[in-house]
Write a protein that holds these residues in place. Structure first.
Motif, short mmCIF file in Angstrom:
data_model
loop_
_atom_site.label_atom_id
_atom_site.label_comp_id
_atom_site.label_asym_id
_atom_site.label_seq_id
_atom_site.Cartn_x
_atom_site.Cartn_y
_atom_site.Cartn_z
N ALA A 188 0.83 -1.21 0.00
CA ALA A 188 0.00 0.00 0.00
C ALA A 188 0.86 1.25 0.00
O ALA A 188 0.55 2.25 -0.66
N LEU A 189 1.97 1.22 0.73
CA LEU A 189 2.86 2.39 0.80
C LEU A 189 3.63 2.56 -0.51
O LEU A 189 3.91 3.70 -0.93
N ILE A 190 3.97 1.46 -1.17
CA ILE A 190 4.55 1.56 -2.51
C ILE A 190 3.57 2.24 -3.45
O ILE A 190 3.93 3.10 -4.25
N ALA A 191 2.30 1.87 -3.33
CA ALA A 191 1.27 2.46 -4.18
C ALA A 191 1.09 3.95 -3.92
O ALA A 191 0.65 4.68 -4.80
N ASN A 196 11.78 3.15 -0.38
CA ASN A 196 12.08 2.18 0.69
C ASN A 196 12.41 2.89 1.99
O ASN A 196 11.97 2.48 3.07
N THR A 197 13.19 3.95 1.90
CA THR A 197 13.57 4.69 3.10
C THR A 197 12.36 5.32 3.77
O THR A 197 12.21 5.28 5.01
N GLU A 198 11.46 5.88 2.96
CA GLU A 198 10.26 6.50 3.52
C GLU A 198 9.34 5.45 4.15
O GLU A 198 8.73 5.69 5.19
N ILE A 199 9.25 4.28 3.51
CA ILE A 199 8.44 3.20 4.08
C ILE A 199 9.02 2.76 5.41
O ILE A 199 8.30 2.53 6.39
N ALA A 200 10.35 2.64 5.47
CA ALA A 200 11.01 2.24 6.71
C ALA A 200 10.70 3.22 7.84
O ALA A 200 10.41 2.81 8.98
N ARG A 201 10.74 4.50 7.52
CA ARG A 201 10.43 5.52 8.53
C ARG A 201 8.97 5.43 8.96
O ARG A 201 8.65 5.55 10.15
N ARG A 202 8.07 5.21 8.01
CA ARG A 202 6.64 5.14 8.32
C ARG A 202 6.33 3.95 9.22
O ARG A 202 5.49 4.05 10.12
N LEU A 203 7.01 2.83 8.98
CA LEU A 203 6.69 1.60 9.71
C LEU A 203 7.63 1.36 10.90
O LEU A 203 7.49 0.35 11.60
N PHE A 204 8.61 2.26 11.07
CA PHE A 204 9.56 2.13 12.17
C PHE A 204 10.34 0.82 12.09
O PHE A 204 10.51 0.11 13.10
N HIS A 236 -6.31 -4.78 -6.72
CA HIS A 236 -6.82 -5.59 -5.61
C HIS A 236 -7.32 -4.74 -4.43
O HIS A 236 -7.67 -5.31 -3.39
N GLY A 237 -7.33 -3.43 -4.59
CA GLY A 237 -7.85 -2.59 -3.52
C GLY A 237 -6.97 -2.55 -2.30
O GLY A 237 -7.46 -2.33 -1.18
N ILE A 238 -5.67 -2.76 -2.47
CA ILE A 238 -4.74 -2.70 -1.33
C ILE A 238 -4.22 -1.28 -1.24
O ILE A 238 -3.40 -0.86 -2.04
N THR A 239 -4.72 -0.54 -0.28
CA THR A 239 -4.48 0.90 -0.23
C THR A 239 -4.01 1.34 1.14
O THR A 239 -3.95 0.56 2.07
N GLY A 240 -3.72 2.63 1.21
CA GLY A 240 -3.24 3.19 2.47
C GLY A 240 -4.27 3.20 3.57
O GLY A 240 -3.95 3.53 4.70
#
Length: 243
Positions: A188-191, A196-204, A236-240
């Protein structure tokens, strides 16, 4: 780009004046080296084989071999070469086939030099390079799909429900292709266009952990790159909404 090698770019467009104009514009941008220009998709594939550019700026409507087919062939044979579509068209019949073929960026021809340079840099770094208009269209398509799927848990089949049920609520049975809740969250975050760095920060979590999740979800969903992952997420409706 301070000491870094320039990004080697190939331009493919069947209109001579447009092709030459894009080459001239790219020549003015720092950190970009134009290595060739093709008049159709067939020539683009041949020039990619010869020059191995980092990025191809690809028109869609071209003779002999159109941009979608050329993108598919380039991404299959030369996966290290990224493709950014640069076209007049942003309709669904142009956009989604291009993304499914492996394009990681999509711009319309009213894009300025700065926007083109940013898209080229984005795809080279592993992010998506989508114009604001294209991002809006993807979000509209996503909203349409969510509306057709109905309220959370109401529709049979389960492929449109992972974002609504949330990563803590649904087991892998509610997610397509055996995705885990965490993999769906990363997808969802890729979408959303996050790196990758921003996703890592978002998910800790660490970037290495994000990369592992991405490798796993790519294998499960049989997508080759982030652009195809975005198309898969919307399909597939996989969203934020699952955050």
């Amino acid at each position: 780009m301070n000491g870094a090698s320039p990004t080697r770019v190939l331009v493919a467009d069947d209109q001579t004046v447009v092709r030459e104009g894009i080459v001239m514009l790219l020549g003015l941008l720092p950190g970009i080296e134009v290595v060739g220009a093709a008049a159709d998709g067939e020539e683009a594939v041949a020039l990619v084989e010869r020059h191995r550019p980092d990025v191809v700026l690809m028109d869609l409507r071209m003779p002999r071999c159109d941009g979608v087919e050329a993108t598919r062939r380039i991404r299959a044979a030369y996966p290290e070469t990224e493709v950014v579509v640069l076209t007049t068209y942003a309709d669904d019949d142009s956009l989604f086939p291009a993304l499914r073929a492996g394009a990681r960026g999509y711009l319309t021809k009213d894009a300025g030099g700065e926007e083109i340079a940013r898209a080229v840099a984005d795809v080279r770094s592993g992010a998506a390079g989508l114009s604001p208009q294209v991002q809006l269209r993807l979000l509209e398509r996503l909203a349409d799909g969510a509306a057709q799927a109905g309220p959370p848990g109401a529709a049979p089949g389960g492929t449109g429900r992972p974002g609504a049920t949330g990563p803590g609520a649904g087991g892998s049975g509610e997610l397509p292709d055996g995705l885990t809740a965490r993999e769906a969250e990363v997808l969802a975050l890729i979408a959303e266009g996050l790196s990758n760095t921003e996703i890592a920060r978002r998910l800790f979590v660490s970037p290495a952990t994000v990369k592992t999740h991405i490798n796993n979800l790519f294998a499960k969903t049989a997508v080759r790159d982030r652009a195809q992952a975005v198309a898969y997420a919307f399909r597939h409706g996989i969203t934020g909404t699952q955050q």
